[in-house]
Scaffold this motif. Structure first.
Motif, short mmCIF file in Angstrom:
data_model
loop_
_atom_site.label_atom_id
_atom_site.label_comp_id
_atom_site.label_asym_id
_atom_site.label_seq_id
_atom_site.Cartn_x
_atom_site.Cartn_y
_atom_site.Cartn_z
N UNK A 166 0.80 -1.23 0.00
CA UNK A 166 0.00 0.00 0.00
C UNK A 166 0.83 1.28 0.00
N UNK A 167 2.02 1.23 0.58
CA UNK A 167 2.85 2.43 0.65
C UNK A 167 3.37 2.86 -0.72
N UNK A 168 3.33 1.93 -1.70
CA UNK A 168 3.85 2.23 -3.04
C UNK A 168 2.73 2.46 -4.06
N UNK A 169 1.49 2.18 -3.67
CA UNK A 169 0.39 2.20 -4.64
C UNK A 169 -0.30 3.57 -4.69
N UNK A 170 -0.23 4.20 -5.86
CA UNK A 170 -0.86 5.51 -6.07
C UNK A 170 -2.28 5.36 -6.61
N UNK A 171 -2.54 4.24 -7.30
CA UNK A 171 -3.82 4.07 -7.97
C UNK A 171 -4.15 2.59 -8.11
N UNK A 172 -5.42 2.24 -7.87
CA UNK A 172 -5.91 0.88 -8.10
C UNK A 172 -6.92 0.92 -9.23
N UNK A 173 -6.81 -0.02 -10.16
CA UNK A 173 -7.75 -0.08 -11.28
C UNK A 173 -8.42 -1.45 -11.32
N UNK A 174 -9.74 -1.43 -11.43
CA UNK A 174 -10.53 -2.66 -11.58
C UNK A 174 -11.16 -2.62 -12.96
N UNK A 175 -11.14 -3.76 -13.64
CA UNK A 175 -11.69 -3.83 -14.99
C UNK A 175 -13.04 -4.55 -14.98
N UNK A 176 -14.01 -3.91 -15.58
CA UNK A 176 -15.36 -4.48 -15.71
C UNK A 176 -15.47 -5.07 -17.11
N UNK A 177 -15.25 -6.40 -17.20
CA UNK A 177 -15.18 -7.03 -18.51
C UNK A 177 -16.34 -7.98 -18.78
N UNK A 178 -17.36 -7.91 -17.92
CA UNK A 178 -18.58 -8.66 -18.20
C UNK A 178 -18.64 -10.05 -17.60
N UNK A 179 -17.77 -10.35 -16.64
CA UNK A 179 -17.82 -11.68 -16.02
C UNK A 179 -18.99 -11.77 -15.04
N UNK A 180 -19.35 -13.00 -14.69
CA UNK A 180 -20.47 -13.23 -13.78
C UNK A 180 -20.28 -12.52 -12.44
N UNK A 240 -16.12 -3.88 -21.92
CA UNK A 240 -17.32 -4.65 -22.26
C UNK A 240 -17.16 -5.47 -23.54
N UNK A 241 -16.22 -5.07 -24.41
CA UNK A 241 -16.02 -5.83 -25.65
C UNK A 241 -15.61 -7.27 -25.36
N UNK A 267 -15.59 -12.35 -26.61
CA UNK A 267 -14.69 -13.43 -26.21
C UNK A 267 -15.48 -14.65 -25.74
N UNK A 268 -14.87 -15.82 -25.87
CA UNK A 268 -15.51 -17.07 -25.48
C UNK A 268 -14.92 -17.60 -24.17
N UNK A 269 -15.77 -17.73 -23.15
CA UNK A 269 -15.35 -18.26 -21.84
C UNK A 269 -16.60 -18.53 -21.01
N UNK A 270 -16.59 -19.61 -20.23
CA UNK A 270 -17.74 -19.87 -19.35
C UNK A 270 -17.88 -18.77 -18.31
N UNK A 271 -16.80 -18.06 -18.05
CA UNK A 271 -16.82 -16.96 -17.08
C UNK A 271 -17.69 -15.80 -17.56
N UNK A 272 -17.94 -15.78 -18.85
CA UNK A 272 -18.72 -14.70 -19.46
C UNK A 272 -20.11 -15.16 -19.90
N UNK A 273 -20.47 -16.39 -19.55
CA UNK A 273 -21.67 -17.01 -20.12
C UNK A 273 -22.76 -17.33 -19.11
N UNK A 330 -6.79 -12.34 -21.07
CA UNK A 330 -7.35 -11.33 -20.16
C UNK A 330 -6.27 -10.49 -19.48
N UNK A 331 -5.28 -11.15 -18.88
CA UNK A 331 -4.25 -10.39 -18.17
C UNK A 331 -3.42 -9.54 -19.12
N UNK A 332 -3.21 -10.04 -20.35
CA UNK A 332 -2.46 -9.27 -21.32
C UNK A 332 -3.17 -7.96 -21.66
N UNK A 333 -4.48 -8.04 -21.83
CA UNK A 333 -5.28 -6.86 -22.15
C UNK A 333 -5.29 -5.89 -20.97
N UNK A 334 -5.54 -6.42 -19.77
CA UNK A 334 -5.61 -5.57 -18.59
C UNK A 334 -4.27 -4.92 -18.27
N UNK A 335 -3.19 -5.68 -18.41
CA UNK A 335 -1.86 -5.12 -18.16
C UNK A 335 -1.50 -4.04 -19.18
#
Length: 212
Positions: free
Chosen positions: A24-38, A64-65, A70-76, A99-104
Protein backbone atom coordinates in the motif's frame (compact mmCIF):
# COMPACT_ATOMS: atom_id res chain seq x y z
CA UNK A 1 8.65 6.59 3.33
CA UNK A 2 8.43 4.69 0.04
CA UNK A 3 7.54 6.58 -3.11
CA UNK A 4 4.06 5.95 -4.52
CA UNK A 5 5.27 4.73 -7.91
CA UNK A 6 2.82 1.98 -8.80
CA UNK A 7 -0.64 1.13 -10.07
CA UNK A 8 -2.29 -2.15 -9.06
CA UNK A 9 -4.69 -4.29 -11.08
CA UNK A 10 -7.25 -4.94 -8.34
CA UNK A 11 -9.97 -7.52 -8.95
CA UNK A 12 -11.47 -7.51 -5.46
CA UNK A 13 -10.51 -11.13 -4.86
CA UNK A 14 -8.24 -12.46 -2.11
CA UNK A 15 -4.95 -12.27 -3.98
CA UNK A 16 -5.07 -8.72 -5.33
CA UNK A 17 -6.58 -7.38 -2.09
CA UNK A 18 -3.70 -8.96 -0.15
CA UNK A 19 -1.21 -7.33 -2.52
CA UNK A 20 -3.03 -4.00 -2.11
CA UNK A 21 -2.46 -4.14 1.66
CA UNK A 22 1.03 -5.65 1.31
CA UNK A 23 2.35 -2.86 -0.94
CA UNK A 24 0.00 0.00 0.00
CA UNK A 25 2.85 2.43 0.65
CA UNK A 26 3.85 2.23 -3.04
CA UNK A 27 0.39 2.20 -4.64
CA UNK A 28 -0.86 5.51 -6.07
CA UNK A 29 -3.82 4.07 -7.97
CA UNK A 30 -5.91 0.88 -8.10
CA UNK A 31 -7.75 -0.08 -11.28
CA UNK A 32 -10.53 -2.66 -11.58
CA UNK A 33 -11.69 -3.83 -14.99
CA UNK A 34 -15.36 -4.48 -15.71
CA UNK A 35 -15.18 -7.03 -18.51
CA UNK A 36 -18.58 -8.66 -18.20
CA UNK A 37 -17.82 -11.68 -16.02
CA UNK A 38 -20.47 -13.23 -13.78
CA UNK A 39 -18.76 -11.97 -10.63
CA UNK A 40 -17.53 -8.55 -11.78
CA UNK A 41 -20.13 -6.45 -9.94
CA UNK A 42 -19.49 -8.07 -6.55
CA UNK A 43 -15.71 -7.91 -7.03
CA UNK A 44 -15.85 -4.21 -7.91
CA UNK A 45 -17.82 -3.53 -4.72
CA UNK A 46 -15.13 -5.28 -2.64
CA UNK A 47 -12.29 -3.52 -4.47
CA UNK A 48 -13.90 -0.15 -3.82
CA UNK A 49 -14.40 -0.96 -0.10
CA UNK A 50 -10.75 -1.98 0.36
CA UNK A 51 -9.45 1.15 -1.40
CA UNK A 52 -11.66 3.42 0.70
CA UNK A 53 -10.31 1.69 3.81
CA UNK A 54 -6.71 2.41 2.79
CA UNK A 55 -7.30 5.82 1.23
CA UNK A 56 -6.10 4.69 -2.21
CA UNK A 57 -7.65 6.15 -5.37
CA UNK A 58 -9.74 3.57 -7.21
CA UNK A 59 -11.10 3.65 -10.75
CA UNK A 60 -13.17 1.17 -12.77
CA UNK A 61 -12.48 0.84 -16.50
CA UNK A 62 -15.06 -0.92 -18.71
CA UNK A 63 -13.86 -3.61 -21.11
CA UNK A 64 -17.32 -4.65 -22.26
CA UNK A 65 -16.02 -5.83 -25.65
CA UNK A 66 -14.50 -8.86 -23.91
CA UNK A 67 -17.86 -10.01 -22.58
CA UNK A 68 -19.41 -9.39 -25.99
CA UNK A 69 -16.86 -11.05 -28.26
CA UNK A 70 -14.69 -13.43 -26.21
CA UNK A 71 -15.51 -17.07 -25.48
CA UNK A 72 -15.35 -18.26 -21.84
CA UNK A 73 -17.74 -19.87 -19.35
CA UNK A 74 -16.82 -16.96 -17.08
CA UNK A 75 -18.72 -14.70 -19.46
CA UNK A 76 -21.67 -17.01 -20.12
CA UNK A 77 -23.74 -16.97 -16.92
CA UNK A 78 -23.60 -18.91 -13.67
CA UNK A 79 -24.93 -22.15 -15.16
CA UNK A 80 -21.95 -22.38 -17.53
CA UNK A 81 -19.41 -22.48 -14.68
CA UNK A 82 -17.99 -25.98 -14.05
CA UNK A 83 -17.69 -27.32 -10.52
CA UNK A 84 -14.64 -29.00 -9.08
CA UNK A 85 -10.94 -28.31 -8.53
CA UNK A 86 -8.63 -26.20 -10.68
CA UNK A 87 -6.69 -29.36 -11.48
CA UNK A 88 -9.71 -30.73 -13.38
CA UNK A 89 -9.68 -30.40 -17.19
CA UNK A 90 -13.15 -28.83 -17.28
CA UNK A 91 -11.77 -25.72 -15.53
CA UNK A 92 -10.07 -24.65 -18.76
CA UNK A 93 -13.46 -23.33 -19.88
CA UNK A 94 -13.06 -20.50 -17.34
CA UNK A 95 -10.08 -19.04 -19.20
CA UNK A 96 -10.82 -15.61 -20.66
CA UNK A 97 -8.40 -15.44 -23.61
CA UNK A 98 -5.45 -13.12 -22.94
CA UNK A 99 -7.35 -11.33 -20.16
CA UNK A 100 -4.25 -10.39 -18.17
CA UNK A 101 -2.46 -9.27 -21.32
CA UNK A 102 -5.28 -6.86 -22.15
CA UNK A 103 -5.61 -5.57 -18.59
CA UNK A 104 -1.86 -5.12 -18.16
CA UNK A 105 -1.69 -3.23 -21.47
CA UNK A 106 -4.37 -0.79 -20.34
CA UNK A 107 -2.79 -0.47 -16.88
CA UNK A 108 0.59 0.20 -18.52
CA UNK A 109 -0.84 3.08 -20.56
CA UNK A 110 -2.53 4.40 -17.46
CA UNK A 111 0.71 4.15 -15.46
CA UNK A 112 2.68 6.12 -18.04
CA UNK A 113 -0.12 8.71 -18.24
CA UNK A 114 0.15 9.17 -14.47
CA UNK A 115 3.96 9.16 -14.37
CA UNK A 116 4.06 5.84 -12.48
CA UNK A 117 6.85 3.29 -12.93
CA UNK A 118 5.24 -0.06 -12.19
CA UNK A 119 2.09 -2.14 -12.61
CA UNK A 120 1.38 -4.63 -9.83
CA UNK A 121 -0.51 -7.87 -10.42
CA UNK A 122 -1.30 -10.68 -7.99
CA UNK A 123 -1.00 -13.80 -10.14
CA UNK A 124 0.18 -16.81 -8.15
CA UNK A 125 1.51 -20.36 -8.45
CA UNK A 126 -1.91 -22.00 -8.30
CA UNK A 127 -2.97 -20.18 -11.47
CA UNK A 128 -0.22 -21.65 -13.62
CA UNK A 129 -1.87 -24.95 -14.51
CA UNK A 130 -4.72 -23.52 -16.58
CA UNK A 131 -4.06 -19.80 -17.05
CA UNK A 132 -1.19 -19.17 -19.51
CA UNK A 133 -1.27 -15.42 -18.82
CA UNK A 134 -0.50 -15.98 -15.13
CA UNK A 135 2.77 -17.86 -15.65
CA UNK A 136 6.23 -16.43 -15.00
CA UNK A 137 7.23 -16.63 -18.66
CA UNK A 138 4.26 -14.51 -19.71
CA UNK A 139 4.72 -11.96 -16.91
CA UNK A 140 8.44 -11.57 -17.72
CA UNK A 141 7.75 -11.18 -21.45
CA UNK A 142 4.91 -8.72 -20.87
CA UNK A 143 7.04 -6.68 -18.49
CA UNK A 144 9.80 -6.48 -21.11
CA UNK A 145 7.30 -5.44 -23.80
CA UNK A 146 5.91 -2.72 -21.52
CA UNK A 147 9.40 -1.49 -20.68
CA UNK A 148 10.37 -1.34 -24.37
CA UNK A 149 7.08 0.27 -25.35
CA UNK A 150 7.06 3.18 -22.88
CA UNK A 151 9.28 6.25 -22.53
CA UNK A 152 9.52 5.74 -18.77
CA UNK A 153 10.21 1.99 -18.96
CA UNK A 154 7.11 0.83 -17.07
CA UNK A 155 7.54 -2.70 -15.65
CA UNK A 156 5.45 -5.32 -13.85
CA UNK A 157 5.79 -6.18 -10.17
CA UNK A 158 4.35 -9.66 -9.54
CA UNK A 159 5.65 -10.82 -6.14
CA UNK A 160 3.28 -13.77 -5.73
CA UNK A 161 4.09 -15.55 -9.01
CA UNK A 162 5.80 -18.51 -7.36
CA UNK A 163 3.78 -18.91 -4.15
CA UNK A 164 0.42 -20.53 -3.42
CA UNK A 165 -2.90 -18.94 -2.55
CA UNK A 166 -2.52 -20.44 0.93
CA UNK A 167 0.78 -18.63 1.37
CA UNK A 168 -0.87 -15.42 0.17
CA UNK A 169 -3.58 -15.91 2.82
CA UNK A 170 -0.84 -16.26 5.46
CA UNK A 171 0.58 -12.88 4.36
CA UNK A 172 -2.93 -11.40 4.52
CA UNK A 173 -3.51 -12.78 8.00
CA UNK A 174 -0.33 -11.11 9.26
CA UNK A 175 -1.45 -7.84 7.66
CA UNK A 176 -4.92 -8.10 9.20
CA UNK A 177 -6.73 -8.19 5.83
CA UNK A 178 -10.51 -8.50 6.19
CA UNK A 179 -11.33 -11.25 3.69
CA UNK A 180 -15.07 -10.91 4.29
CA UNK A 181 -14.78 -7.92 1.96
CA UNK A 182 -13.32 -9.96 -0.91
CA UNK A 183 -15.18 -11.98 -3.51
CA UNK A 184 -14.05 -14.91 -5.61
CA UNK A 185 -16.99 -17.07 -6.75
CA UNK A 186 -17.16 -17.57 -10.53
CA UNK A 187 -20.93 -18.02 -10.41
CA UNK A 188 -21.42 -14.48 -9.10
CA UNK A 189 -24.16 -15.22 -6.56
CA UNK A 190 -24.84 -13.33 -3.34
CA UNK A 191 -23.05 -16.08 -1.39
CA UNK A 192 -19.96 -18.03 -2.52
CA UNK A 193 -21.21 -21.28 -4.10
CA UNK A 194 -18.39 -23.31 -2.52
CA UNK A 195 -18.23 -25.66 -5.52
CA UNK A 196 -16.51 -23.85 -8.40
CA UNK A 197 -12.73 -23.96 -8.79
CA UNK A 198 -12.04 -20.57 -7.26
CA UNK A 199 -14.35 -21.25 -4.30
CA UNK A 200 -12.61 -24.57 -3.61
CA UNK A 201 -9.18 -22.93 -3.81
CA UNK A 202 -10.31 -20.03 -1.62
CA UNK A 203 -11.57 -22.39 1.10
CA UNK A 204 -8.33 -24.38 0.99
CA UNK A 205 -6.24 -21.20 1.23
CA UNK A 206 -8.18 -19.83 4.20
CA UNK A 207 -7.92 -23.18 5.98
CA UNK A 208 -4.16 -23.32 5.28
CA UNK A 209 -3.76 -19.90 6.91
CA UNK A 210 -6.05 -20.78 9.82
CA UNK A 211 -8.60 -18.11 8.93
CA UNK A 212 -12.26 -18.71 9.77
Amino acid sequence: MEQKDSIIVLSGGMDSVTLLHDRKSRIALAVTFDYGSNHNAREIECARWQCELLGIEHIVIPLSFMGEYFSSSLLSGADAIPEGHYADDNMKSTVVPFRNGIMLSVACGLAESRGLKHVMIANHGGDHAIYPDCRAGFVDAMSLAMKEGTYDGVTIIAPYTDITKGEIAVIGKKLGVDYTHTYSCYKGGEEHCGKCGTCVERAEALAYAGIE
